[in-house]
Design an enzyme around this catalytic site. Structure first.
Site, mmCIF file in Angstrom:
data_model
loop_
_atom_site.group_PDB
_atom_site.id
_atom_site.type_symbol
_atom_site.label_atom_id
_atom_site.label_comp_id
_atom_site.label_asym_id
_atom_site.label_seq_id
_atom_site.Cartn_x
_atom_site.Cartn_y
_atom_site.Cartn_z
ATOM 1 N N CYS A 32 19.095 56.000 42.800
ATOM 2 C CA CYS A 32 20.528 56.127 43.187
ATOM 3 C C CYS A 32 20.966 57.429 43.346
ATOM 4 O O CYS A 32 21.061 58.353 41.981
ATOM 5 C CB CYS A 32 21.361 55.367 42.305
ATOM 6 S SG CYS A 32 23.047 55.649 42.588
ATOM 7 N N CYS A 35 24.270 58.356 41.281
ATOM 8 C CA CYS A 35 23.973 57.976 39.708
ATOM 9 C C CYS A 35 23.415 59.400 39.195
ATOM 10 O O CYS A 35 23.729 59.694 38.142
ATOM 11 C CB CYS A 35 23.047 56.923 39.563
ATOM 12 S SG CYS A 35 23.530 55.318 40.026
#
Length: 339
Positions: A32, A35
């Protein structure tokens, strides 16, 4: 020594949130991009509470621990969940440093007020000096009433650009002031402060308002908090809302005739006794009727009294956001890193 605990199992997380008053947990995945982008910021935030035993920061790799992600209804990455006294206090979806920092600032205000300063004191739901309903710290979002236990303030799920207010007086502030996290100027200490800021709205030709609020994600509503602060020493001051109708999942705002002809999801009658010292009414909703909500219309049908106008200073929504997504969506998060 790292200031962040890497969660190794569901039991590990459950033990941590049971034994620690406040836990801020980052649900992430290595693939991600957002993230990874917010990870350094999360690390810095964790360092601001280093040495405070009642606060811990943690991370859950959702690729490794899908059972944990499913247990806490994580359907988007990253998701940050704040636990207090073993219950979910706040949920933030997406790599939003501002919202994350505000959440930690509210925790700091809570700690400074004397709440949750140690594990042995984590059982108290309210800290000393919070009976007036202002549960935000000096740097946090102001609220006119306490939050129901187990639920969070999800006002930030409102999409201000898509919101619409009908029959507002031209001298009122813009609709977005209703969702402002700042303390209403009418409760300020400086004389004349209220007149300068215009951080409230009043109705125009009569005592009716129609407020349409679309949400950024599907939510569950538990409580509606309305703040209304008419001037007490003005005979011509507007009224507080009296009769209110709520409508859910409308694609756009209603007009007044349409609202009058549409059965409300819930009808509410407010009287003087419903308003606390902060001018806030804490309105419990029929929770079963406010599940999976994408928008809310608040129709102030009439004011409480014989005046010509009504006034609103703040609208706060309390409940859960992004809850109980379909498990297929959770699988999609892990299987399609390209999204």
């Amino acid at each position: 020594m790292s200031t962040i605990t890497q969660i190794e199992s569901k039991a590990h997380l459950e033990s941590l949130i049971k034994e620690t008053a406040i836990v801020v947990c980052d649900f992430y995945a290595d693939w991600c991009g957002p993230c990874k982008a917010i990870a350094p910021f999360f690390q810095k935030l964790s360092e601001t509470t280093a040495g405070v035993p009642s606060v811990r920061f943690a991370k859950v790799d959702t690729q490794v621990h899908r059972d944990i992600a499913a247990a806490y209804s994580v359907s988007a990455l990253p998701t940050f969940i704040v636990f207090k006294d073993g219950a979910v206090l706040e949920r933030i979806q997406g790599a939003d440093p501002r919202k994350l920092q505000q959440a930690v600032a509210r925790l700091a205000g809570h700690l400074l007020s004397g709440g949750g300063s140690s594990s042995s004191n984590s059982g108290g739901a309210s800290a000393s000096g919070r009976n007036n309903g202002n549960s935000g710290g000096a740097n946090g979002s102001w609220r006119g009433a306490e939050l129901p236990r187990g639920y969070t303030d999800i006002t930030d799920q409102i999409e201000p650009k898509g919101s619409e207010l009908l029959n507002a007086d031209d001298n009122s502030g813009p609709v977005k002031v209703l969702f402002d996290g700042a303390k209403p100027s009418a409760l300020g200490d400086k004389k004349g402060e209220e007149a300068k800021t215009k951080d409230w709205v009043e109705s125009g030709e009569d005592d009716q308002l129609l407020l349409f609020m679309p949400f950024q994600s599907m939510v569950k509503l538990h409580t509606l908090q309305l703040t209304s602060l008419p001037a007490k020493d003005d005979d011509d001051a507007p009224m507080r809302p009296g009769k209110i109708h709520l409508y859910t999942n409308k694609p756009h705002n209603l007009d007044f005739s349409e609202a009058d002809d549409t059965p409300p999801t819930q009808a509410i009658e407010l009287t003087e006794k419903d308003w606390n010292a902060n001018g806030t009414a804490n309105i419990g909703l029929r929770f079963v009727k406010f599940q999976n909500i994408t928008s809310l219309v608040i129709y102030v049908v009439s004011g409480d009294g014989d005046g010509d106008k009504v006034r609103l200073d703040r609208v706060r929504l309390v409940g859960e956001s992004g809850e109980k997504r379909e498990m297929g969506k959770l699988e999609k998060i892990g299987d399609e890193p390209g999204e």
